[in-house]
Design a protein around this motif. Structure first.
Motif, PDB file in Angstrom:
ATOM      1  N   VAL A 113      41.347  37.793  13.446  1.00 59.88           N
ATOM      2  CA  VAL A 113      42.604  38.164  14.090  1.00 59.88           C
ATOM      3  C   VAL A 113      43.321  39.246  13.279  1.00 59.88           C
ATOM      4  O   VAL A 113      43.825  40.243  13.826  1.00 59.88           O
ATOM      5  CB  VAL A 113      43.508  36.929  14.262  1.00 59.88           C
ATOM      6  N   LYS A 114      43.353  39.065  11.962  1.00 59.89           N
ATOM      7  CA  LYS A 114      44.016  40.034  11.097  1.00 59.89           C
ATOM      8  C   LYS A 114      43.352  41.415  11.200  1.00 59.89           C
ATOM      9  O   LYS A 114      44.029  42.451  11.249  1.00 59.89           O
ATOM     10  CB  LYS A 114      43.976  39.532   9.651  1.00 59.89           C
ATOM     11  N   ALA A 115      42.020  41.409  11.250  1.00 59.14           N
ATOM     12  CA  ALA A 115      41.294  42.681  11.336  1.00 59.14           C
ATOM     13  C   ALA A 115      41.497  43.352  12.701  1.00 59.14           C
ATOM     14  O   ALA A 115      41.699  44.567  12.790  1.00 59.14           O
ATOM     15  CB  ALA A 115      39.806  42.441  11.074  1.00 59.14           C
ATOM     16  N   LEU A 116      41.459  42.552  13.769  1.00 63.52           N
ATOM     17  CA  LEU A 116      41.565  43.118  15.120  1.00 63.52           C
ATOM     18  C   LEU A 116      42.978  43.586  15.444  1.00 63.52           C
ATOM     19  O   LEU A 116      43.153  44.492  16.269  1.00 63.52           O
ATOM     20  CB  LEU A 116      41.097  42.085  16.150  1.00 63.52           C
ATOM     21  N   ARG A 117      43.978  42.990  14.828  1.00 63.69           N
ATOM     22  CA  ARG A 117      45.357  43.438  15.080  1.00 63.69           C
ATOM     23  C   ARG A 117      45.603  44.846  14.547  1.00 63.69           C
ATOM     24  O   ARG A 117      46.565  45.498  14.956  1.00 63.69           O
ATOM     25  CB  ARG A 117      46.337  42.451  14.450  1.00 63.69           C
ATOM     26  N   GLN A 118      44.756  45.299  13.648  1.00 66.74           N
ATOM     27  CA  GLN A 118      44.905  46.659  13.135  1.00 66.74           C
ATOM     28  C   GLN A 118      44.551  47.706  14.194  1.00 66.74           C
ATOM     29  O   GLN A 118      44.831  48.894  14.013  1.00 66.74           O
ATOM     30  CB  GLN A 118      44.025  46.852  11.893  1.00 66.74           C
ATOM     31  N   LEU A 119      43.917  47.269  15.292  1.00 71.69           N
ATOM     32  CA  LEU A 119      43.594  48.198  16.389  1.00 71.69           C
ATOM     33  C   LEU A 119      44.810  48.521  17.249  1.00 71.69           C
ATOM     34  O   LEU A 119      44.780  49.475  18.027  1.00 71.69           O
ATOM     35  CB  LEU A 119      42.497  47.596  17.278  1.00 71.69           C
ATOM     36  N   ALA A 120      45.870  47.701  17.102  1.00 64.31           N
ATOM     37  CA  ALA A 120      47.043  47.867  17.965  1.00 64.31           C
ATOM     38  C   ALA A 120      47.827  49.121  17.588  1.00 64.31           C
ATOM     39  O   ALA A 120      47.871  49.532  16.429  1.00 64.31           O
ATOM     40  CB  ALA A 120      47.938  46.635  17.883  1.00 64.31           C
ATOM     41  N   SER A 121      48.457  49.711  18.601  1.00 69.00           N
ATOM     42  CA  SER A 121      49.334  50.869  18.407  1.00 69.00           C
ATOM     43  C   SER A 121      50.673  50.551  19.055  1.00 69.00           C
ATOM     44  O   SER A 121      50.730  49.868  20.088  1.00 69.00           O
ATOM     45  CB  SER A 121      48.740  52.122  19.043  1.00 69.00           C
ATOM     46  N   PRO A 122      51.776  51.042  18.473  1.00 70.76           N
ATOM     47  CA  PRO A 122      53.090  50.781  19.081  1.00 70.76           C
ATOM     48  C   PRO A 122      53.269  51.582  20.361  1.00 70.76           C
ATOM     49  O   PRO A 122      52.896  52.752  20.435  1.00 70.76           O
ATOM     50  CB  PRO A 122      54.079  51.233  18.003  1.00 70.76           C
ATOM     51  N   VAL A 123      53.823  50.961  21.383  1.00 68.82           N
ATOM     52  CA  VAL A 123      54.116  51.630  22.649  1.00 68.82           C
ATOM     53  C   VAL A 123      55.534  51.276  23.062  1.00 68.82           C
ATOM     54  O   VAL A 123      56.159  50.371  22.513  1.00 68.82           O
ATOM     55  CB  VAL A 123      53.132  51.215  23.772  1.00 68.82           C
ATOM     56  N   GLY A 124      56.030  51.980  24.051  1.00 67.77           N
ATOM     57  CA  GLY A 124      57.377  51.711  24.540  1.00 67.77           C
ATOM     58  C   GLY A 124      58.411  52.338  23.643  1.00 67.77           C
ATOM     59  O   GLY A 124      58.235  53.434  23.106  1.00 67.77           O
ATOM     60  N   ARG A 125      59.527  51.655  23.426  1.00 68.62           N
ATOM     61  CA  ARG A 125      60.637  52.188  22.646  1.00 68.62           C
ATOM     62  C   ARG A 125      60.208  52.378  21.197  1.00 68.62           C
ATOM     63  O   ARG A 125      59.638  51.485  20.568  1.00 68.62           O
ATOM     64  CB  ARG A 125      61.823  51.213  22.720  1.00 68.62           C
ATOM     65  N   GLY A 127      62.382  53.569  18.620  1.00 68.61           N
ATOM     66  CA  GLY A 127      63.585  53.859  17.845  1.00 68.61           C
ATOM     67  C   GLY A 127      63.553  53.153  16.511  1.00 68.61           C
ATOM     68  O   GLY A 127      62.519  52.996  15.863  1.00 68.61           O
ATOM     69  N   LEU A 128      64.747  52.626  16.080  1.00 66.47           N
ATOM     70  CA  LEU A 128      64.824  51.974  14.776  1.00 66.47           C
ATOM     71  C   LEU A 128      63.976  50.725  14.731  1.00 66.47           C
ATOM     72  O   LEU A 128      63.393  50.393  13.703  1.00 66.47           O
ATOM     73  CB  LEU A 128      66.293  51.630  14.460  1.00 66.47           C
ATOM     74  N   GLY A 129      63.872  50.022  15.855  1.00 67.92           N
ATOM     75  CA  GLY A 129      63.091  48.793  15.870  1.00 67.92           C
ATOM     76  C   GLY A 129      61.613  49.015  16.100  1.00 67.92           C
ATOM     77  O   GLY A 129      60.824  48.085  16.044  1.00 67.92           O
ATOM     78  N   GLY A 130      61.206  50.270  16.375  1.00 69.04           N
ATOM     79  CA  GLY A 130      59.809  50.558  16.632  1.00 69.04           C
ATOM     80  C   GLY A 130      59.395  50.088  18.007  1.00 69.04           C
ATOM     81  O   GLY A 130      60.138  49.441  18.728  1.00 69.04           O
ATOM     82  N   GLY A 131      58.158  50.421  18.399  1.00 69.11           N
ATOM     83  CA  GLY A 131      57.644  50.014  19.695  1.00 69.11           C
ATOM     84  C   GLY A 131      56.948  48.668  19.612  1.00 69.11           C
ATOM     85  O   GLY A 131      56.753  48.088  18.541  1.00 69.11           O
ATOM     86  N   GLN A 132      56.548  48.156  20.764  1.00 64.85           N
ATOM     87  CA  GLN A 132      55.811  46.896  20.823  1.00 64.85           C
ATOM     88  C   GLN A 132      54.312  47.175  20.723  1.00 64.85           C
ATOM     89  O   GLN A 132      53.841  48.215  21.176  1.00 64.85           O
ATOM     90  CB  GLN A 132      56.109  46.196  22.143  1.00 64.85           C
ATOM     91  N   PRO A 133      53.545  46.249  20.124  1.00 65.01           N
ATOM     92  CA  PRO A 133      52.089  46.468  20.029  1.00 65.01           C
ATOM     93  C   PRO A 133      51.446  46.458  21.405  1.00 65.01           C
ATOM     94  O   PRO A 133      51.870  45.707  22.293  1.00 65.01           O
ATOM     95  CB  PRO A 133      51.611  45.282  19.170  1.00 65.01           C
ATOM     96  N   ASP A 134      50.433  47.308  21.583  1.00 64.45           N
ATOM     97  CA  ASP A 134      49.792  47.400  22.892  1.00 64.45           C
ATOM     98  C   ASP A 134      48.685  46.361  23.077  1.00 64.45           C
ATOM     99  O   ASP A 134      48.082  46.296  24.140  1.00 64.45           O
ATOM    100  CB  ASP A 134      49.225  48.811  23.103  1.00 64.45           C
ATOM    101  N   LEU A 135      48.428  45.555  22.046  1.00 66.32           N
ATOM    102  CA  LEU A 135      47.361  44.543  22.134  1.00 66.32           C
ATOM    103  C   LEU A 135      47.908  43.150  21.836  1.00 66.32           C
ATOM    104  O   LEU A 135      48.810  42.982  21.012  1.00 66.32           O
ATOM    105  CB  LEU A 135      46.236  44.860  21.134  1.00 66.32           C
ATOM    106  N   GLU A 136      47.343  42.164  22.521  1.00 64.80           N
ATOM    107  CA  GLU A 136      47.660  40.758  22.264  1.00 64.80           C
ATOM    108  C   GLU A 136      46.376  40.064  21.824  1.00 64.80           C
ATOM    109  O   GLU A 136      45.394  40.008  22.577  1.00 64.80           O
ATOM    110  CB  GLU A 136      48.214  40.095  23.528  1.00 64.80           C
ATOM    111  N   VAL A 137      46.366  39.559  20.584  1.00 67.11           N
ATOM    112  CA  VAL A 137      45.173  38.923  20.011  1.00 67.11           C
ATOM    113  C   VAL A 137      45.395  37.413  20.006  1.00 67.11           C
ATOM    114  O   VAL A 137      46.354  36.919  19.413  1.00 67.11           O
ATOM    115  CB  VAL A 137      44.902  39.435  18.585  1.00 67.11           C
ATOM    116  N   THR A 138      44.499  36.686  20.674  1.00 64.03           N
ATOM    117  CA  THR A 138      44.603  35.222  20.752  1.00 64.03           C
ATOM    118  C   THR A 138      43.280  34.590  20.341  1.00 64.03           C
ATOM    119  O   THR A 138      42.220  35.224  20.407  1.00 64.03           O
ATOM    120  CB  THR A 138      44.957  34.771  22.176  1.00 64.03           C
ATOM    121  N   VAL A 139      43.374  33.316  19.899  1.00 60.34           N
ATOM    122  CA  VAL A 139      42.186  32.582  19.438  1.00 60.34           C
ATOM    123  C   VAL A 139      42.058  31.299  20.240  1.00 60.34           C
ATOM    124  O   VAL A 139      43.035  30.583  20.458  1.00 60.34           O
ATOM    125  CB  VAL A 139      42.280  32.254  17.935  1.00 60.34           C
TER     126      VAL A 139
END
Length: 532
Positions: A113-125, A127-139
């Motif tokens: 999970v830790k390794a695969l979450r590195q594939l995510a990129s921020p999308v959406g807003r 600003g100061l809070g940054g964007g949301q990750p474009d991937l959802e990793v579940t086990v």
């Protein structure tokens, strides 16, 4: 308000004459225009689709392809991340919106999970809070799922439609179509209107081709006729007209991406005389192309366009200049079209024509005739009413109305605006709006005359008291037209622009030009009673 200095009179007359001169090219024939300077001859109003004829296309972006490309990219990324993290797995599969990994040891789920979450990129807003990750990793036990989030899907759709509009615009501009209308419609559709297009099939071919070009090595150790490709390769058909073979086994790894192309142009081979497409890479593409050709001398190097092999020449020597040539049994039109596609860039996903309408030039001519008839009849009816009600002052208003039309067409010509049937309706509506000001002024003058005031005093009061009402009325209409222009599309914007120009120009013709004519008449004749 009844005094005009000499320079003001000259300025008013110069404005009217300039408007007439700028309007004139719209009514001259081609032979006459050819003899005029190009800057003046090109100062014309372009006719829209409904007046000139042409093609109307509604395109739909294949969002499934956009998502599939992202998921396939996740497979390669997941494989590399798991290898780096030393996480073993027995299966790695791509679904419609997610990638599933079957771990060899469920105890390594947290590391995976830790390794695969590195594939995510921020999308959406962002600003100061940054964007949301474009991937959802579940086990779930020993299965790890990497899925695209809803935010990512919306972001991908927005990017795909915006990029497609830009690419479509570039491709159409390359064909030389004047004043095309290209606009987003809904979530995944693009409206394209092309006035004066004589070959709509060619435009459809250009817009329907994704034009995703890649340069890949040919797997010479595999036989395409077996129907099975070794791991890391795939069997691709050749383009139409390939005189060597119908199928190739191509490595999946992209050695050089067509996105690094800087220029492309059609030409002829100096030795064979056949049509080819000459291309040139940017600095990054040229360096990569030189490196690949240097390392693979003697191997066939396939040029793949939309999963079809255009050609697969053998690399004879390293190509270090960043330039190359595509040959593929092209016709002149085919070579030019391919060059257009390469210069404009690749679409992020295929476009499908879901609606098509063609307006013939005869129908457009009928619309022009009907529109002009409506404007002329409307103008004459307004003139009859004004002269019947206000006599000489009504005739002054009619002349100002004619100048209003001339100046409106001149303004549209200066901006190279596109005139559509709603635009002609806007001009017709402007006739009524423009004459309203003169009615207000004449009625005010009539009221002051009935009160027993003198000729000059009545006219002065009529203009000064009606002016504020005219400004308020035109301002509210201009605000409404601005809202139509901001929120409308296509012909609605044209209607708003025509009305806005008509309103602004009517402020000049109704309150300045008419006042000049009235004052000039008044000073020359010195009447005892005003003719209202």
């Amino acid at each position: 308000m009844l005094y005009f200095s000499r320079w003001k009179i000259y300025l008013i007359l110069a404005t009217c004459i300039a408007g007439f001169i700028l309007m004139l090219p719209n009514f001259l024939g081609r032979d006459t225009l050819a003899a005029l300077p190009s800057w003046y001859a090109n100062t014309r109003v372009s006719l829209g689709l409904d007046l000139r004829g042409g093609s109307h296309l509604l395109l739909e972006v294949d969002m499934a392809t956009v998502i599939r490309d992202r998921v396939e990219g996740l497979v390669d990324g997941a494989r590399q991340q798991l290898r780096t993290a030393n996480v073993g797995y027995t299966a790695l599969n791509a679904g419609e919106r997610a990638v599933t990994v079957q771990l060899r040891d469920p105890a390594q789920a947290e590391e995976a999970v830790k390794a695969l979450r590195q594939l995510a990129s921020p999308v959406g807003r962002t600003g100061l809070g940054g964007g949301q990750p474009d991937l959802e990793v579940t086990v779930n036990g020993g299965t790890v799922t990497v899925a695209l989030s809803e935010v990512a899907l919306r972001d991908r759709a927005t990017q795909a439609i915006e990029q497609s509009i830009e690419i479509v615009r570039r491709r159409i501009d390359e064909t030389g179509v004047n004043e095309p209308t290209i606009a987003r419609q809904g979530n995944d559709r693009i409206l394209v209107q092309l006035p004066g297009v004589e070959d709509p099939d060619r435009i459809k071919r250009l817009l329907g081709t994704t034009a995703k070009m890649t340069f890949r090595l040919v797997d010479v150790n595999a036989d395409p006729n077996t129907g099975r490709a070794p791991p890391g390769s795939e069997i691709l058909p050749s383009a139409e007209g390939d005189r060597y073979q119908s199928k190739y086994v191509i490595r999946k790894k992209v050695e050089v991406d067509g996105a690094t192309l800087q220029n492309a142009s059609a030409g002829t081979n100096s030795q064979t005389g056949e049509w080819v497409v000459n291309f040139e890479f940017n600095s990054a593409g040229a360096n990569r192309f030189a490196e690949v050709t240097k390392q693979n001398v003697g191997r066939p190097f396939a040029i793949v366009l939309d999963n079809k092999v255009i050609s697969a020449p053998v690399i004879r020597e390293p190509i270090t200049g960043g330039r190359g040539q595509i040959s593929g049994n092209f016709t002149a039109a085919g070579a030019n079209d391919l060059a257009v596609l390469l210069r404009a860039g690749a679409l992020p996903a295929p476009l499908k024509v879901i609606e098509e309408r063609t307006v013939g030039p005869d129908l457009g001519a009928d619309s022009i005739r009907a529109g002009l008839t409506a404007v002329v009849v409307g103008f004459l009816m307004v003139c009859v009413y004004m002269i019947a009600c206000y006599g000489l002052f009504g005739a002054f208003a009619c002349f100002a109305l004619l100048v209003n039309i001339v100046l409106t067409i001149a303004a549209l010509s200066l901006l190279h605006a596109t005139l559509t049937l709603p635009g002609i309706a806007g001009i017709l509506l402007t006739l009524g709006l423009a004459v309203d000001a003169n009615i207000l002024i004449n009625e005010r003058i009539r009221e002051e005359t009935k009160k027993g005031r003198g000729v000059f005093a009545s006219m002065e009061a009529g203009f000064s008291r009606a002016y504020s009402t005219i400004v308020d009325s035109n301002l509210t209409t201009a605000i409404k037209m601005a809202l139509l222009f901001i929120f409308g599309t296509g012909t609605i914007k044209g209607f708003a622009v025509t009305i806005t120009f008509g309103i602004l120009i009517s402020m000049f013709t109704a309150t300045v030009l008419v006042r000049l004519m009235m004052v000039t008449w008044l000073r020359r004749t010195r009447p005892a009673v005003l003719p209202v």
